[in-house]
Write a protein that holds these residues in place. Structure first.
Motif, PDB file in Angstrom:
ATOM      1  N   ASP A 150      -7.249  10.391   0.761  1.00 16.55           N
ATOM      2  CA  ASP A 150      -7.689  11.445   1.677  1.00 16.55           C
ATOM      3  C   ASP A 150      -7.680  10.953   3.118  1.00 16.55           C
ATOM      4  N   PHE A 151      -8.312   9.818   3.351  1.00 16.54           N
ATOM      5  CA  PHE A 151      -8.358   9.209   4.681  1.00 16.54           C
ATOM      6  C   PHE A 151      -8.092   7.714   4.527  1.00 16.54           C
ATOM      7  N   ALA A 152      -7.375   7.142   5.481  1.00 17.87           N
ATOM      8  CA  ALA A 152      -7.200   5.696   5.532  1.00 17.87           C
ATOM      9  C   ALA A 152      -7.330   5.244   6.974  1.00 17.87           C
ATOM     10  N   VAL A 153      -7.973   4.118   7.177  1.00 17.34           N
ATOM     11  CA  VAL A 153      -8.147   3.555   8.511  1.00 17.34           C
ATOM     12  C   VAL A 153      -7.819   2.067   8.444  1.00 17.34           C
ATOM     13  N   ILE A 191      -5.675   5.689  12.101  1.00 14.70           N
ATOM     14  CA  ILE A 191      -6.266   6.567  11.098  1.00 14.70           C
ATOM     15  C   ILE A 191      -5.167   7.428  10.495  1.00 14.70           C
ATOM     16  N   HIS A 192      -5.228   7.589   9.191  1.00 16.34           N
ATOM     17  CA  HIS A 192      -4.325   8.468   8.447  1.00 16.34           C
ATOM     18  C   HIS A 192      -5.154   9.537   7.757  1.00 16.34           C
ATOM     19  N   VAL A 193      -4.683  10.774   7.798  1.00 19.94           N
ATOM     20  CA  VAL A 193      -5.316  11.872   7.079  1.00 19.94           C
ATOM     21  C   VAL A 193      -4.262  12.536   6.212  1.00 19.94           C
ATOM     22  N   ALA A 194      -4.604  12.820   4.959  1.00 20.59           N
ATOM     23  CA  ALA A 194      -3.665  13.462   4.044  1.00 20.59           C
ATOM     24  C   ALA A 194      -3.206  14.798   4.606  1.00 20.59           C
ATOM     25  N   PRO A 195      -1.915  15.114   4.489  1.00 21.15           N
ATOM     26  CA  PRO A 195      -1.412  16.385   5.035  1.00 21.15           C
ATOM     27  C   PRO A 195      -2.152  17.614   4.515  1.00 21.15           C
ATOM     28  N   VAL A 251       0.838  -1.193   0.000  1.00 24.27           N
ATOM     29  CA  VAL A 251       0.000   0.000   0.000  1.00 24.27           C
ATOM     30  C   VAL A 251       0.878   1.250   0.000  1.00 24.27           C
ATOM     31  N   ASP A 252       0.454   2.266  -0.751  1.00 21.39           N
ATOM     32  CA  ASP A 252       1.155   3.553  -0.738  1.00 21.39           C
ATOM     33  C   ASP A 252       0.101   4.655  -0.756  1.00 21.39           C
ATOM     34  N   VAL A 253      -0.337   5.057   0.426  1.00 17.58           N
ATOM     35  CA  VAL A 253      -1.438   6.018   0.501  1.00 17.58           C
ATOM     36  C   VAL A 253      -1.037   7.386  -0.031  1.00 17.58           C
TER      37      VAL A 253
END
Length: 397
Positions: free
Chosen positions: A202-205, A222-226, A194-196
């Motif tokens: 935009d968001f990854a969980v 949770i990941h949020v785009a900078p 994976v390479d978000v």
């Protein structure tokens, strides 16, 4: 080059067991019991409440979040841990809808994990503003993205069949239509490459107890785009997402960047166990992992199809469309799986007829795959699955 014999030695696997269920719960890292004991006796026991500072408990969500971020292609400071996956889905979805206030459609697919859909349904009812959860077949998602869609909410790898969506293509289509994209990586993190950041997610969980081997109930991330994080207003404004948690102000001020996506108190003991699992990943190259996973998956598919013609493959053959599990259909799938488990080959069952097998090169070898094929073939040939005890449904399948 990743040494998978070395990673296998880092897990405490029971003798005589072939474990093909890491897609549901990863096995115990061998270092976890000692690390847990140290956290309990040396930190909680000796430091008491001072452990929040002395042992770095308060920093765990961000520190471990960055370690997971490296496995999913997320820049430093954009991933944080805590709470459950359902909570993280709710956070991401509420934030995305707030960023697209003029739109009302949440687009998902029928292969999505039901809990994600439940969270969306509950949020729609809670908001009461005419939002719609629109669910289409997995192969129809791209065509269904239009200018009515506020956000797409997709699990990259289907939990039943192992079918993998084309994340970059679907994100590009969503962005072209003015929509945002949420990706559930529960069956991707630690399983596929994976390479978000490259995909412009935009968001990854995701959760950490499956392929990441963090243990039952391990916290979610949770990941949020900078480019979005300073715009996001947390719908769940917990005390640890506050800009200054220990100021104990009566009003909420969101913390800086990804810190605002924290909600409740960190699960310190669970994170201690997860830390030992992430230590294993320090020596793993995701390209090597993906290649090994596909090779083992191909071997399993070929072996089962040759020896068990009554089973129907439910997983795509094409590598680009497959995650790190292989699933087969059988009308008596539950009983067949119970018979397998009784003989030390552990997979799991998903209704109505899916036998699931996680392909995890960190601790599985070609010999494990071949043993699983042989045991499965014997069970089907002898119809030993057709015994009363194998038909009795347990609470967890």
């Amino acid at each position: 080059m990743t040494d998978f014999q070395a990673t296998r030695a880092m897990f405490d696997l029971p003798d005589g067991v072939t474990y093909l269920d890491g897609n549901s719960l990863g096995p115990l890292p061998a270092a976890a019991p000692e690390r847990m004991a140290r956290a309990m006796r040396g930190e909680w026991g000796e430091m008491l409440i001072t452990g929040w500072n002395k042992a770095g408990w308060m920093d765990q969500p961000a520190r471990l979040g960055d370690r997971i971020g490296r496995l999913i292609g997320a820049p430093e400071g954009t991933t944080v841990l805590g709470d459950t996956l359902s909570i993280k889905v709710h956070q991401a979805l509420a934030a995305a809808l707030a960023l697209r206030p003029e739109r009302r459609v949440i687009l998902s697919d029928s292969g999505n994990f039901p809990s994600d859909l439940y969270m969306a349904q509950g949020l729609v009812e809670q908001l009461g503003r005419g939002h719609e959860l629109r669910v289409v077949a997995p192969e129809e998602v791209e065509a269904a993205i239009d200018e009515d869609v506020a956000v797409t909410m997709i699990t990259e790898v289907d939990y039943r069949t192992g079918r993998r969506h084309d994340m970059p293509a679907l994100i590009a289509k969503a962005h072209a239509a003015g929509a945002l994209a949420i990706w559930d990586l529960a069956h991707s993190a630690g399983a596929v490459d994976v390479d978000v950041a490259a995909a412009d997610t935009d968001f990854a969980v995701g959760c950490t107890y499956k392929f990441l081997n963090g243990g039952p109930g391990a916290p979610a991330f949770i990941h949020v785009a900078p480019r979005l994080i300073d715009e996001v207003q947390p719908a769940l404004s917990g005390w640890l997402g506050h800009a200054d948690p220990f100021a104990f102000e009566p009003g909420y001020r969101p913390g800086p960047a990804i810190a605002r996506m924290r909600v409740g108190t960190p699960p310190v003991l669970a994170m201690a166990a997860l830390e030992t699992a992430l230590d294993i990943w320090d020596g793993v190259d995701m390209t090597d992992l993906r290649a090994a996973s596909l090779a083992l998956g191909d071997r399993f598919i070929a072996g089962v199809e040759a020896a068990c013609p009554e089973l129907e493959l439910a997983t795509p053959r094409e590598h680009a469309q497959r995650g790190s599990q292989v699933s087969f259909r059988h009308p008596q799938g539950y009983a067949v799986m119970q018979a397998l488990i009784a003989q030390g080959v552990i997979g799991d069952f998903r209704a109505p007829d899916i036998l699931r097998f996680g392909i995890t090169p960190l601790y599985l070898s070609e010999g494990d795959i071949d043993r699983a094929v042989d045991v499965l073939a014997a069970i089907l040939r002898d119809k030993s699955w057709d015994r009363p005890e194998f038909h009795a449904r347990a609470a967890v399948t």
